[in-house]
Design a protein around this motif. Structure first.
Motif, PDB file in Angstrom:
ATOM      1  N   SER A 565       0.767  -0.937  -0.061  1.00  0.00           N
ATOM      2  CA  SER A 565      -0.066  -0.037  -0.076  1.00  0.00           C
ATOM      3  C   SER A 565       1.015   1.236   0.080  1.00  0.00           C
ATOM      4  O   SER A 565       1.904   1.458   0.582  1.00  0.00           O
ATOM      5  N   SER A 566       0.435   2.263  -0.588  1.00  0.00           N
ATOM      6  CA  SER A 566       1.115   3.496  -0.702  1.00  0.00           C
ATOM      7  C   SER A 566       0.040   4.759  -1.312  1.00  0.00           C
ATOM      8  O   SER A 566      -0.826   4.414  -1.839  1.00  0.00           O
ATOM      9  N   SER A 568      -1.538   7.993  -3.077  1.00  0.00           N
ATOM     10  CA  SER A 568      -1.913   8.124  -4.341  1.00  0.00           C
ATOM     11  C   SER A 568      -0.782   9.048  -5.228  1.00  0.00           C
ATOM     12  O   SER A 568      -0.729   9.021  -6.406  1.00  0.00           O
ATOM     13  N   GLY A 597       1.564   4.175  -5.695  1.00  0.00           N
ATOM     14  CA  GLY A 597       0.435   5.051  -5.845  1.00  0.00           C
ATOM     15  C   GLY A 597      -0.866   4.193  -5.631  1.00  0.00           C
ATOM     16  O   GLY A 597      -1.939   5.036  -5.808  1.00  0.00           O
ATOM     17  N   SER A 598      -1.023   3.028  -4.999  1.00  0.00           N
ATOM     18  CA  SER A 598      -2.144   2.330  -4.870  1.00  0.00           C
ATOM     19  C   SER A 598      -1.976   1.059  -4.093  1.00  0.00           C
ATOM     20  O   SER A 598      -0.929   0.964  -3.334  1.00  0.00           O
ATOM     21  N   THR A 599      -2.989   0.348  -3.869  1.00  0.00           N
ATOM     22  CA  THR A 599      -2.804  -0.968  -2.918  1.00  0.00           C
ATOM     23  C   THR A 599      -3.009  -2.367  -4.087  1.00  0.00           C
ATOM     24  O   THR A 599      -3.803  -2.280  -4.652  1.00  0.00           O
ATOM     25  N   THR A 600      -1.996  -2.964  -3.539  1.00  0.00           N
ATOM     26  CA  THR A 600      -1.864  -4.086  -4.805  1.00  0.00           C
ATOM     27  C   THR A 600      -1.833  -5.413  -3.856  1.00  0.00           C
ATOM     28  O   THR A 600      -1.026  -5.367  -2.994  1.00  0.00           O
TER      29      THR A 600
END
Length: 712
Positions: A565-566, A568, A597-600
């Motif tokens: 997670s990071s 945006s 820039g998102s959660t993966t």
């Protein structure tokens, strides 16, 4: 603009040669009528035009007008109306091959134009054909004469571009002039053959079209056709496509036919011209009536340009020939020169004069996919070549040095094309402007840096280019930036015409774009000196997404789901590694890299009971099918349980699920040995509890999680 008379002396035009301090009357023999406009000829300052109520007047010797009659009426057929304004357009076409127009605006009668006195003839090419006519010997119908040559010469003063070569009548030409422009005083040649289709006198016209006055040049063609021979070749002119040097064209055929009512003996077929060869010959020692055979011919050029040859067939009734024509082409070249540029001393925030890099193509084909970019340094490039370069031509790339910092600076220009990428070394020296200044100029940009870390420092220079010492009252920073301890040479003052330096680093406290400033308060008139600072902070988290402990036996696989997670506004890419696996096991993280820039969702798969990963195994476990299969079981344990008689069927089912990944190409399900011959065997992962560490890294920042693997 007045009239003389009744005691009034109304001069119409004055001239000054000292910026208006003194004036002389140059009205001379101008008529007694108002003068409304004056224009100096843009090509010759001694030529002037004056618009008057009675028309337009001109002089080509203005220096004589103060003492002699110098004016004359310019042009004819201007309407009888006052001319109120004049304008000169030196680049406007006149319609007769020249450039340079004078326009006159009349009162109530519209706009009129006439060529300037100095209108010049544009640089143009000129076509010259030698000879201007060709006459051929009598030739049988269905056969071709040997080619004759017409030489095309550019006798003009600009490159000649031939757009088309055409012939009419029973003639054939081999065009070697449209491939590239013909330079001034250079030539190209065109081969023309006679192929009669009927008996008697035959005529034709040879025409070369190009960018010349009239658009073309012509030559006459004359020949006489004779009755056809018993042996006929078809075609009598065999034209091959343009072929690269030393390459071989596709085979083309010539048919040899006996049109008579009796058999004709054949003595053989031969070729003159070393660039052509016979590859197939179906002809025997004779041809029966109405029978034909075939000769296959290939073209292998050894030199560039037009190549010619002749197929000769000797038979009982004579000798028959066919012309062979082809064009050899050399591949494009990409010579770049020079491979380094050195600029002189240049003040920061100013641009140097441009220096040129030349790209040359001496081949017969265009050079394509041309691109130029500055990969490092305070330089700019303008690519005047575009994305392709014509054969036998050159183009330039203009490089400018625009330093943002002081001292010796270097950079690299990268030039790529269809073949390769070449680099040009760039060098220059940046100097501070007069007065007091900070460098780099404007903004210092730092690379992506992990939160809690510190970027490599960048040097900031304070220059005192005045004649007295500079007193420094203070140096301050805002934002996530620091001055390295003991790095500053800037004390309480800076001596005249000297400089001091300090090292500034980026130390982000949160992720995302960060900005700040460096401010130096001093005794200069432009105090304070201020420099903008910016850099992207990198931050992210790596956490488990469910199960963190998996128990398996050797030969089984364990899947651990994770979340990356990071925010945006955080940029960059994370790469993954894992450590702590037991012997005879491998670890695969899918995906292996993820943009921030998102959660993966991330899947960590530990494979046991396998030999150390070989390149083939790694390529197998990295295939998309494995990610697909892991996705089918995102929150649990993927267990490939060893079975005795069902292991093959189970493995086949797995292959159906991930067939697109090449199942089984790199890793085999291990089979055991022992008392049960159907049990799995192979490398064994020793039983025990292991801590597998999965780590994600970006911009120097590493986040990791501990995963428990229990091998029973």
């Amino acid at each position: 603009m007045g009239f003389a008379g009744n005691g009034i002396n109304a001069a119409h035009l004055y001239r000054s040669t000292d910026a208006g301090s003194h004036w002389s009357n140059i009205s001379s023999n101008l008529p007694d009528a108002p003068a409304n406009s004056v224009v100096v000829d843009p090509n010759d300052a001694n030529t002037l035009y004056v618009a008057m109520d009675t028309g337009v007047y001109v002089t080509t010797g203005v220096t004589t007008c103060a003492t002699a009659n110098c004016w004359s009426v310019y042009g004819t057929n201007l309407p009888n109306a006052p001319v109120v304004e004049l304008a000169a357009a030196p680049a406007m076409a006149t319609g007769d091959g020249r450039t340079g127009e004078l326009r006159a605006a009349t009162y109530g009668r519209g706009l009129w134009q006439i060529p300037l006195v100095t209108a010049s003839t544009a640089a143009q090419p000129t076509i010259s054909l030698n000879p201007s006519s060709l006459t051929y010997n009598a030739q049988s119908i269905g056969t071709a004469t040997a080619a004759q040559t017409i030489t095309v010469t550019n006798t003009g003063v600009a490159p000649l571009t031939v757009s088309l070569v055409a012939v009419t009548g029973d003639f054939n030409e081999t065009d070697n002039c449209t491939a590239a422009p013909i330079a001034i005083d250079l030539t190209c040649t065109i081969q023309v053959s006679f192929l009669p289709t009927a008996t008697g006198s035959r005529t034709g016209i040879f025409t070369v079209y190009g960018n010349v006055a009239g658009g073309q040049a012509t030559a006459t063609l004359l020949g006489t056709g004779l009755a056809a021979a018993a042996i006929v070749l078809d075609p009598v002119v065999l034209t091959f496509p343009s072929t690269l040097l030393n390459a071989t064209s596709p085979v083309q055929n010539i048919t040899i036919s006996n049109t008579s009512s009796a058999a004709v003996g054949l003595q053989g077929a031969t070729i003159t011209g070393g660039d052509f060869r016979i590859t197939v010959n179906t002809c025997g020692p004779s041809l029966g009536p109405g029978v034909g055979c075939t000769v296959g011919i290939a073209f292998t050029p050894t030199e560039s340009g037009a190549r010619s040859g002749t197929l000769t067939v000797t038979d009982d009734v004579g000798t028959q020939t066919a012309s062979l024509i082809g064009v050899g082409t050399s591949p494009a070249t990409d010579a770049l020169s020079p491979l380094s540029l050195t600029f002189g001393v240049q003040q920061i925030d100013t641009a140097s004069p441009a220096q040129q890099i030349t790209l040359s193509n001496t081949g017969d084909l265009p050079l394509t996919l041309i691109a130029a970019q500055i990969t490092s340094g305070d330089f700019t490039v303008v690519n005047a070549c575009g994305n392709s370069l014509n054969p036998h031509s050159a183009c330039s790339m203009n490089v400018i040095f625009a330093p943002k910092n002081v001292g010796p600076l270097s950079g690299v220009l990268s030039v790529s094309d269809q073949y390769r990428t070449q680099t040009v070394a760039l060098n220059g020296i940046g100097v501070a402007p007069p007065g007091v200044s900070l460098a780099p100029f404007s903004t210092v940009v730092f690379p992506p840096t992990g939160v809690g870390l510190q970027s490599p420092p960048q040097t900031v220079t304070l220059t005192n280019n005045v004649g007295v010492p500079l007193s420094i009252q203070g140096i301050s920073l805002t934002g996530d930036f620091v001055i390295l301890p003991n790095s500053s040479t800037c004390g309480a003052s800076v001596a005249a015409n000297t400089a001091c330096v300090l090292q500034v680093a980026f130390a982000p406290t949160v992720g995302g774009p960060r900005s700040g400033s460096l401010t130096v308060t001093d005794s200069a008139g432009n105090s304070p000196q201020k420099l903008s600072l910016t850099g992207p902070g990198v931050d992210f988290t790596l956490t488990t997404n469910g199960i963190t402990s998996v128990s398996i036996t050797s030969g089984q696989n364990a899947v651990f789901p994770l979340l990356l997670s990071s925010a945006s506004n955080v940029s960059g890419t994370v790469t993954f590694t894992c450590t702590g696996m037991p012997a005879n096991s491998t670890c695969n993280v899918t995906p292996s890299s993820i943009p921030l820039g998102s959660t993966t969702t991330v899947s960590v798969t530990v494979l046991t009971g396998v030999a150390p990963a070989s390149p083939s195994i790694r390529s197998w476990i990295n295939r998309p099918g494995i990610l697909l299969f892991a996705t089918l079981f995102p929150f649990g344990l993927l267990v490939l349980r060893p079975a005795r008689r069902t292991s093959v069927a189970g493995f086949a089912l797995l292959c159906l699920l991930i067939a697109a990944s090449g199942c089984g190409a790199g890793r085999e399900i291990p089979l055991s040995s022992g008392s049960n011959p159907g049990a799995p065997s192979g490398p064994v992962t020793t039983a025990g509890t292991y801590t597998v560490v999965a780590a994600a890294t970006s911009a120097g920042l590493t986040r990791s999680v501990n995963l428990t693997l229990i091998v029973q």
